[in-house]
Motif scaffolding. Structure first.
Motif, mmCIF file in Angstrom:
data_model
loop_
_atom_site.group_PDB
_atom_site.id
_atom_site.type_symbol
_atom_site.label_atom_id
_atom_site.label_comp_id
_atom_site.label_asym_id
_atom_site.label_seq_id
_atom_site.Cartn_x
_atom_site.Cartn_y
_atom_site.Cartn_z
ATOM 1 N N UNK A 91 63.591 23.626 14.103
ATOM 2 C CA UNK A 91 63.690 24.591 15.201
ATOM 3 C C UNK A 91 63.309 23.941 16.521
ATOM 4 N N UNK A 92 62.265 23.118 16.485
ATOM 5 C CA UNK A 92 61.868 22.430 17.709
ATOM 6 C C UNK A 92 63.021 21.568 18.207
ATOM 7 N N UNK A 93 63.699 20.908 17.253
ATOM 8 C CA UNK A 93 64.849 20.086 17.631
ATOM 9 C C UNK A 93 65.929 20.940 18.272
ATOM 10 N N UNK A 94 66.235 22.083 17.628
ATOM 11 C CA UNK A 94 67.300 22.950 18.144
ATOM 12 C C UNK A 94 66.940 23.447 19.530
ATOM 13 N N UNK A 95 65.654 23.724 19.736
ATOM 14 C CA UNK A 95 65.255 24.302 21.005
ATOM 15 C C UNK A 95 65.264 23.256 22.115
ATOM 16 N N UNK A 96 64.867 22.026 21.794
ATOM 17 C CA UNK A 96 64.967 20.992 22.832
ATOM 18 C C UNK A 96 66.422 20.782 23.218
ATOM 19 N N UNK B 140 59.080 15.706 31.496
ATOM 20 C CA UNK B 140 58.948 16.143 30.107
ATOM 21 C C UNK B 140 57.964 17.298 29.956
ATOM 22 N N UNK B 141 56.818 17.272 30.660
ATOM 23 C CA UNK B 141 55.894 18.409 30.509
ATOM 24 C C UNK B 141 56.568 19.749 30.766
ATOM 25 N N UNK B 142 57.501 19.773 31.715
ATOM 26 C CA UNK B 142 58.206 21.023 32.017
ATOM 27 C C UNK B 142 59.036 21.467 30.822
ATOM 28 N N UNK B 143 59.846 20.528 30.292
ATOM 29 C CA UNK B 143 60.668 20.856 29.131
ATOM 30 C C UNK B 143 59.796 21.250 27.955
ATOM 31 N N UNK B 144 58.690 20.527 27.774
ATOM 32 C CA UNK B 144 57.828 20.780 26.621
ATOM 33 C C UNK B 144 57.180 22.160 26.727
ATOM 34 N N UNK B 145 56.694 22.505 27.925
ATOM 35 C CA UNK B 145 56.086 23.825 28.116
ATOM 36 C C UNK B 145 57.086 24.918 27.765
ATOM 37 N N UNK B 146 58.281 24.760 28.308
ATOM 38 C CA UNK B 146 59.335 25.742 28.058
ATOM 39 C C UNK B 146 59.635 25.819 26.565
ATOM 40 N N UNK B 147 59.742 24.631 25.929
ATOM 41 C CA UNK B 147 60.072 24.578 24.512
ATOM 42 C C UNK B 147 58.993 25.222 23.657
ATOM 43 N N UNK B 148 57.725 24.914 23.969
ATOM 44 C CA UNK B 148 56.624 25.467 23.164
ATOM 45 C C UNK B 148 56.611 26.988 23.270
ATOM 46 N N UNK B 149 56.773 27.463 24.504
ATOM 47 C CA UNK B 149 56.795 28.913 24.708
ATOM 48 C C UNK B 149 57.947 29.542 23.924
ATOM 49 N N UNK B 150 59.115 28.855 23.962
ATOM 50 C CA UNK B 150 60.286 29.382 23.257
ATOM 51 C C UNK B 150 60.044 29.411 21.758
ATOM 52 N N UNK B 151 59.441 28.334 21.217
ATOM 53 C CA UNK B 151 59.170 28.298 19.777
ATOM 54 C C UNK B 151 58.188 29.405 19.401
ATOM 55 N N UNK B 152 57.174 29.598 20.251
ATOM 56 C CA UNK B 152 56.197 30.659 19.977
ATOM 57 C C UNK B 152 56.884 32.022 19.933
#
Lengths: 314, 464
Positions: A242-247, A94-106
């Motif tokens: 957006x966070x939902x869409x990005x995950x 999950x940390x991998x997905x979350x890092x990617x997701x946070x960066x994408x949202x930013x």
């Protein structure tokens, strides 16, 4: 304020409970089971395995066991990866997905606000048209196409300069994240750009802007302290979805760029009918999304004091 | 005094009746006529409408115009680039390969491998074709074996010989049969003698290969094909995929799947949403509370995860194409938006004056719903539907792309993209065409939706 937060959290927990129930029911409707797919085995061995995973008990009992374990934060053990617990898988990937997701949202949020502002300020001119054309392209082209094209361009660039400027796939360093995060955030960025633009254009006609202009404030000051601050609110509200869409989009991007994230694990688990992993990941993702939306709502209440969330009208 | 009538005869003569009169009002237009006029003015939206109509025609008429079987695999035409029919050489049936072994060759175990001579001559055996290239060479004195290299650019030095194809053990074995992934074009083969280590000298032969098919394959296309003749193959305007299937035919059949899901899933779930939202908004109270609670719950489900979960729960058994489960899953998970929209509209309209007037005149619930409430929400819902189509197409493409959608061999645009992306760098057409179709379709629907919103709902008109 506090009572509102508690109320939202309780409602969130109820939603998670329903998500868990729906997941459990859906999984038990699935034809076949994870054991029968494996090699032929004697009835004794089969019975042993069923006993280990609690499959020998009636469905109602399994459901109660599932719920109680879940409340303790224990999602069980994977069927296909012997002795690896679902918690382990989540903790590892999950940390991998979350890092990617946070960066994408930013990236999406910054890009959206920037391009939306540019478009609104140059309304009707070529800059505006270009941005809006790119927005339409951004919402119409699937992320896997961007992913493939991005990889292609990157390969060509790397070839041209004869070094690896940015890696084309894989995971590990920050440079591995840039392209996947950009691809993942593009769709959302396009949407946010459109949102930001229309929200800014709505505000241009407000009385307080006219007042500010009449006072003789410089344009820059009007933009940053009046227009931008007010126009950015809808963008913040949209960040929850957006966070939902990005995950969700992460599934595709993780598979194209060979990133060992949770999305890829989920797809793999579905292919292997790994009951515990599927249920665990669905409930985990569901809970994550539900609480993300709540979090964004609460933050929204802080950002916009006009909205009194204490009345539950956020 | 002058008579005023004779002085200004025109001014005081009686006006003749003319047929000309000015209209004090425009002809009355219904809401839909008005919307159509506004839509026609929007060039983008109109162009999109034509694209959408064109896509539907492409899907429905396509299979009757382009009569190539999308599931027909031609293994001799794998990953062919787009072409309007190319000619290929008809080749004799393959003869069994017999290795050439020379007698009386002596290996010298002490020889220094690096200083071995190059072979004197390489000879092609038989007719080289993309089905196989065979050649033999004169044995090298003292060699204990040979390495064969192949490349498609002319080798300049020892380092640029290309792919090591084979390593032959035995200095007396002096022939080679290459049938590994050959395509039309020029190949360079190099033979390097070795004894322990490879010699630094080499001999190169170049071979021009024409696309060819064996006689029996040729006769299945045209019965009177003869060896050595050129045979015109069927056109593949968009190339072929990794199993030699025609891309155009597959795109047409893929359009059936993608557009079927793209049209019908939104249509069905919007209808469901209208029903639920309508009931909820009209009756209000407890019913409304419960229905909205369910809506909130469904909305909170992680969409793609449950899409996958439901899809496998509704069962795609072996041999099932997986379209129906996907349709059900989409309907179950996506009706909420339309329900909320309809509820909001109905709540607004319910209190409006014209509805109250109608109620005062004794209109019944059903009459009110079908005569006043629904027609007035239809515009907004139509706009919603137009935007729902591209998102359904997207969902299908995403699912099929990660292998959770339509099951092979049924083609869909998403699964074709998934197949194509694996060889994107080598055969870009396999990925680009389906990706283009998805993008253009979604683009057209998005633009059409924008246009419809401007035309149907002046309140929501996008600012430009």
């Amino acid at each position: 304020m506090l009572s509102y937060v508690i109320k939202r959290l309780v409602a969130g927990l109820v939603t998670v409970f329903f998500i868990a129930t729906a997941t459990f029911l859906a999984m038990h409707l699935v034809p076949g089971d994870p054991i029968s797919g494996a090699k032929a085995m004697s009835p004794e061995i089969r019975a042993n395995i069923e006993a280990r995973y609690g499959l020998d008990k009636p469905v109602a009992v399994q459901y109660v066991v599932f719920l109680t374990n879940m409340m303790k934060g224990d999602f069980g053990i994977s069927f296909t990866q012997q002795n690896r617990s679902v918690n382990d898988i989540i903790a590892g990937h999950f940390p991998i997905s979350a890092t990617l997701g946070i960066l994408a949202v930013l990236i999406a949020a910054m890009g959206g606000v920037l391009y939306g502002s540019i478009a609104a300020l140059t309304r009707g001119k070529w800059e505006d048209r270009t941005v809006m054309f790119l927005v339409i392209l951004g919402v119409s082209v699937p992320s896997f196409v961007f992913a493939a094209l991005g990889q292609y361009v990157l390969t060509e660039i790397n070839k041209r300069f004869d070094t690896e400027i940015l890696p084309v796939g894989g995971w590990g360093t920050f440079s591995h994240m840039l392209l996947p995060a950009l691809v993942l955030g593009l769709g959302t960025m396009a949407f946010l750009t459109r949102l930001m633009r229309s929200s800014l254009l709505e505000i241009v006609n407000q009385d307080y802007i006219r007042t500010a202009k009449a006072k003789g404030l410089p344009t820059r000051r009007i933009f940053f302290s009046h227009q931008l601050r007010n126009a950015i609110l809808p963008v913040i509200t949209f960040l929850g979805p957006a966070i939902a869409a990005i995950t969700t989009g992460g599934f595709v991007v993780e598979s194209v760029f060979a990133i060992p994230g949770l999305g890829r694990y989920f797809v793999q688990a579905v292919n292997q009918l790994d009951y515990t992993v599927i249920m665990g990941l669905t409930v985990f993702y569901g809970a994550f999304l539900v609480f993300m939306v709540i979090l964004v709502d609460i933050i929204y209440g802080f950002v916009d004091p006009r909205i009194s969330i204490a009345k539950g009208k956020a | 005094m002058m008579d005023i009538k004779t002085a200004f005869p025109l001014d005081f003569s009686p006006v003749k009746k003319t047929t000309e009169f000015t209209l004090s009002s425009r002809p009355s237009l219904s809401y839909w006529q008005d919307a159509w006029i506004r839509l026609k003015k929007n060039k983008q939206a109109l162009a999109s409408l034509f694209i959408v109509v064109g896509l539907v025609v492409f899907t429905l008429i396509g299979p009757y115009v382009w009569r190539v079987d999308p599931s027909n695999q031609e293994l001799s035409r794998i990953s062919e680039a787009p072409s309007l029919g190319r000619s290929v050489l008809v080749l004799p049936e393959e003869v069994a390969y017999e290795e050439v072994v020379v007698a009386g060759h002596e290996e010298s175990p002490t020889a220094d491998g690096a200083s071995l001579d190059a072979t004197a001559e390489i000879q092609i055996m038989g007719v080289p074709s993309i089905q196989g290239v065979r050649f033999k060479w004169t044995p090298v004195k003292g060699a204990a074996g040979y390495s064969i290299y192949r490349t498609q650019t002319e080798p300049k030095d020892r380092e640029s010989l290309g792919v090591p194809l084979s390593s032959i053990e035995g200095g007396n074995r002096v022939s080679f049969d290459d049938g590994f992934d050959l395509q039309a074009g020029r190949y360079f083969y190099a033979v390097v003698a070795k004894n322990g280590e490879e010699s630094s000298k080499f001999k190169v032969i170049s071979v021009d290969l024409k696309a060819g098919i064996s006689l029996s394959d040729a006769q299945s296309i045209s019965p009177d094909a003869k060896i050595g003749e050129m045979l015109k193959m069927g056109a593949r305007p968009l190339g072929t995929d990794y199993l030699g299937r025609d891309m155009l035919a597959r795109l047409i059949f893929g359009a059936r799947v993608s557009l079927f899901i793209g049209f019908f899933a939104p249509l069905l779930y919007v209808i469901l949403g209208i029903l639920i939202g309508g009931i909820s908004g009209y009756f209000g109270g407890k019913i409304d509370d419960w229905l909205m609670r369910i809506t909130d719950f469904v909305l909170a489900l992680p969409f793609l995860l449950f899409m996958i979960l439901f899809k496998i729960a509704f069962g795609a058994g072996p041999g099932d194409d997986g379209i129906f489960p996907m349709l059900i899953a989409l309907i179950v998970l996506s009706w909420t938006g339309a329900a909320r929209l309809t509820r909001g509209q109905i709540l607004q309209l319910r209190e409006s004056e014209f509805v109250q007037a109608s109620r005062l005149l004794g209109a019944k619930s059903l009459y009110l719903i079908f005569r006043h409430l629904l027609p007035n929400t239809l515009g907004v819902i139509l706009v919603y539907l137009t935007f729902a189509v591209p998102s359904a197409i997207f969902t299908e493409a995403f699912l099929s792309f990660i292998g959770m959608g339509v099951a092979p061999p049924t083609p869909s645009w998403g699964s074709m993209c998934n197949d194509g992306i694996k060889s994107f760098l080598i055969h870009p057409h396999e990925f680009i065409f389906p990706a283009l179709f998805i993008s253009i379709t979604v683009l057209a629907f998005n633009l059409l939706g924008d246009g419809l919103r401007d035309a149907l709902d002046p309140k929501m008109r996008s600012q430009s």
